[in-house]
Scaffold this active site. Structure first.
Site, PDB file in Angstrom:
ATOM      1  N   ASP A 290       0.813  -1.165   0.201  1.00 45.87           N
ATOM      2  CA  ASP A 290      -0.135  -0.146  -0.053  1.00 45.87           C
ATOM      3  C   ASP A 290       0.846   1.270   0.046  1.00 45.87           C
ATOM      4  O   ASP A 290       1.931   1.272   0.648  1.00 45.87           O
ATOM      5  CB  ASP A 290      -0.897   0.022   1.041  1.00 45.87           C
ATOM      6  CG  ASP A 290      -2.126   0.904   0.985  1.00 45.87           C
ATOM      7  OD1 ASP A 290      -3.102   0.474   0.868  1.00 45.87           O
ATOM      8  OD2 ASP A 290      -1.824   2.314   0.997  1.00 45.87           O
TER       9      ASP A 290
ATOM     10  N   ASN B 177     -12.884  -2.863   2.443  1.00 45.61           N
ATOM     11  CA  ASN B 177     -13.957  -1.639   2.853  1.00 45.61           C
ATOM     12  C   ASN B 177     -14.780  -1.665   1.513  1.00 45.61           C
ATOM     13  O   ASN B 177     -14.382  -1.601   0.456  1.00 45.61           O
ATOM     14  CB  ASN B 177     -13.178  -0.185   2.592  1.00 45.61           C
ATOM     15  CG  ASN B 177     -12.179  -0.011   3.886  1.00 45.61           C
ATOM     16  OD1 ASN B 177     -12.402  -0.921   5.092  1.00 45.61           O
ATOM     17  ND2 ASN B 177     -11.074   0.285   3.649  1.00 45.61           N
TER      18      ASN B 177
ATOM     19  N   GLY C  53     -15.344   3.552   3.842  1.00 43.79           N
ATOM     20  CA  GLY C  53     -13.952   3.887   3.502  1.00 43.79           C
ATOM     21  C   GLY C  53     -13.462   3.408   2.221  1.00 43.79           C
ATOM     22  O   GLY C  53     -11.975   3.718   2.154  1.00 43.79           O
ATOM     23  N   GLN C  54     -14.241   2.827   1.337  1.00 44.50           N
ATOM     24  CA  GLN C  54     -13.477   2.211   0.102  1.00 44.50           C
ATOM     25  C   GLN C  54     -13.183   3.806  -0.687  1.00 44.50           C
ATOM     26  O   GLN C  54     -14.170   4.627  -0.781  1.00 44.50           O
ATOM     27  CB  GLN C  54     -14.488   1.691  -0.574  1.00 44.50           C
ATOM     28  CG  GLN C  54     -13.722   0.998  -1.923  1.00 44.50           C
ATOM     29  CD  GLN C  54     -14.725   0.005  -2.584  1.00 44.50           C
ATOM     30  OE1 GLN C  54     -15.972  -0.309  -2.266  1.00 44.50           O
ATOM     31  NE2 GLN C  54     -14.220  -0.720  -3.807  1.00 44.50           N
TER      32      GLN C  54
ATOM     33  N   HIS D 166     -10.193  -4.876  -3.315  1.00 44.36           N
ATOM     34  CA  HIS D 166      -8.813  -5.186  -2.833  1.00 44.36           C
ATOM     35  C   HIS D 166      -8.975  -5.441  -1.351  1.00 44.36           C
ATOM     36  O   HIS D 166      -9.830  -4.966  -0.409  1.00 44.36           O
ATOM     37  CB  HIS D 166      -8.020  -3.972  -2.987  1.00 44.36           C
ATOM     38  CG  HIS D 166      -8.561  -2.612  -2.527  1.00 44.36           C
ATOM     39  ND1 HIS D 166      -9.504  -1.967  -3.143  1.00 44.36           N
ATOM     40  CD2 HIS D 166      -8.554  -1.974  -1.056  1.00 44.36           C
ATOM     41  CE1 HIS D 166      -9.807  -0.939  -2.396  1.00 44.36           C
ATOM     42  NE2 HIS D 166      -9.205  -0.688  -1.185  1.00 44.36           N
TER      43      HIS D 166
ATOM     44  N   HIS E  30      -6.940  -5.517   2.066  1.00 44.71           N
ATOM     45  CA  HIS E  30      -5.937  -4.906   2.812  1.00 44.71           C
ATOM     46  C   HIS E  30      -5.493  -5.946   3.715  1.00 44.71           C
ATOM     47  O   HIS E  30      -6.191  -6.684   4.517  1.00 44.71           O
ATOM     48  CB  HIS E  30      -6.283  -3.758   3.727  1.00 44.71           C
ATOM     49  CG  HIS E  30      -6.807  -2.414   2.989  1.00 44.71           C
ATOM     50  ND1 HIS E  30      -6.049  -1.598   2.941  1.00 44.71           N
ATOM     51  CD2 HIS E  30      -8.152  -2.272   2.521  1.00 44.71           C
ATOM     52  CE1 HIS E  30      -6.686  -0.485   2.219  1.00 44.71           C
ATOM     53  NE2 HIS E  30      -8.075  -0.799   2.108  1.00 44.71           N
TER      54      HIS E  30
HETATM   55  P1  AMP Z   1      -9.617   1.814   0.202  1.00 41.53           P
HETATM   56  O1  AMP Z   1      -9.616   3.047   1.001  1.00 41.53           O
HETATM   57  O2  AMP Z   1      -9.944   0.660   1.052  1.00 41.53           O
HETATM   58  O3  AMP Z   1     -10.233   1.910  -1.063  1.00 41.53           O
HETATM   59  O4  AMP Z   1      -8.035   1.570  -0.062  1.00 41.53           O
HETATM   60  C1  AMP Z   1      -7.399   1.979  -1.075  1.00 41.53           C
HETATM   61  C2  AMP Z   1      -5.959   1.833  -0.831  1.00 41.53           C
HETATM   62  O5  AMP Z   1      -5.217   2.044  -1.761  1.00 41.53           O
HETATM   63  C3  AMP Z   1      -5.453   2.927   0.246  1.00 41.53           C
HETATM   64  O6  AMP Z   1      -5.088   2.379   1.337  1.00 41.53           O
HETATM   65  C4  AMP Z   1      -4.369   3.739  -0.753  1.00 41.53           C
HETATM   66  O7  AMP Z   1      -3.219   4.194   0.117  1.00 41.53           O
HETATM   67  C5  AMP Z   1      -3.977   2.663  -1.694  1.00 41.53           C
HETATM   68  N1  AMP Z   1      -3.486   2.967  -2.912  1.00 41.53           N
HETATM   69  C6  AMP Z   1      -3.982   4.004  -3.775  1.00 41.53           C
HETATM   70  N2  AMP Z   1      -3.251   4.022  -4.782  1.00 41.53           N
HETATM   71  C7  AMP Z   1      -2.221   3.295  -4.667  1.00 41.53           C
HETATM   72  C8  AMP Z   1      -1.103   2.868  -5.588  1.00 41.53           C
HETATM   73  N3  AMP Z   1      -0.792   3.317  -6.600  1.00 41.53           N
HETATM   74  N4  AMP Z   1      -0.234   1.900  -5.139  1.00 41.53           N
HETATM   75  C9  AMP Z   1      -0.580   1.288  -4.031  1.00 41.53           C
HETATM   76  N5  AMP Z   1      -1.598   1.647  -3.369  1.00 41.53           N
HETATM   77  C10 AMP Z   1      -2.469   2.377  -3.545  1.00 41.53           C
END
Ligand code: AMP
Ligand code: ZN
Length: 110
Positions: A30, A83, A89-90, A96, A98
């Site tokens: 992440d 999420n 929180g998505q 994905h 986490h």
């Molecule tokens: P969510 O808030 O559950 O949708 O999580 C999205 C996650 O993607 C967040 O924790 C971001 O830090 C992560 N994220 C966004 N862009 C990237 C990227 N280019 N590479 C790695 N992680 C990313």
């Protein structure tokens, strides 16, 4: 999906170092880690959220990869979070999971 950052990562259009890859999923760290270990496991196919996964195989592809990755990293205890929807929180609308480890987590979550 052309506009999706995670689809771009899968296709290599946004550079990212995969910590795991198989035929169906990839995992990468992440960008904004919430724990010493924090990676994301995503299917190569685009599904907007958990609500859109339509086959048992897709669930299995994503979740069965996780213990393989953690074993490779020598991690036995970890938190998994999915999420679903903006209010949960998505922020990236390509499903994905986490996976976080390396610190103590509290429960209930905020
Ligand atoms: P969510 O808030 O559950 O949708 O999580 C999205 C996650 O993607 C967040 O924790 C971001 O830090 C992560 N994220 C966004 N862009 C990237 C990227 N280019 N590479 C790695 N992680 C990313
Ligand atoms: Zn996508």
């Amino acid at each position: 999906m052309t506009d999706c950052i995670f689809c771009k990562i899968v296709k290599g259009e946004i550079p990212s170092k995969f910590i795991y890859e198989d035929e169906k999923v990839v995992a990468f760290n992440d960008l904004n880690p919430q724990a010493p270990v924090h990676f994301l496991v995503i299917p190569k196919n685009h599904y907007e959220s958990l609500n859109d996964i339509d086959t048992k195989e897709a669930f299995a592809d994503i979740f069965s990869a996780i213990p393989k990755i953690t074993a490779k990293l020598g991690i036995k205890e970890y938190r998994t979070v999915v999420n679903t929807g903006a209010s949960a929180g998505q922020t990236v609308f390509h499903i994905h999971v986490h996976v976080m480890a390396g610190r103590k987590f509290t429960w209930p979550a905020g």
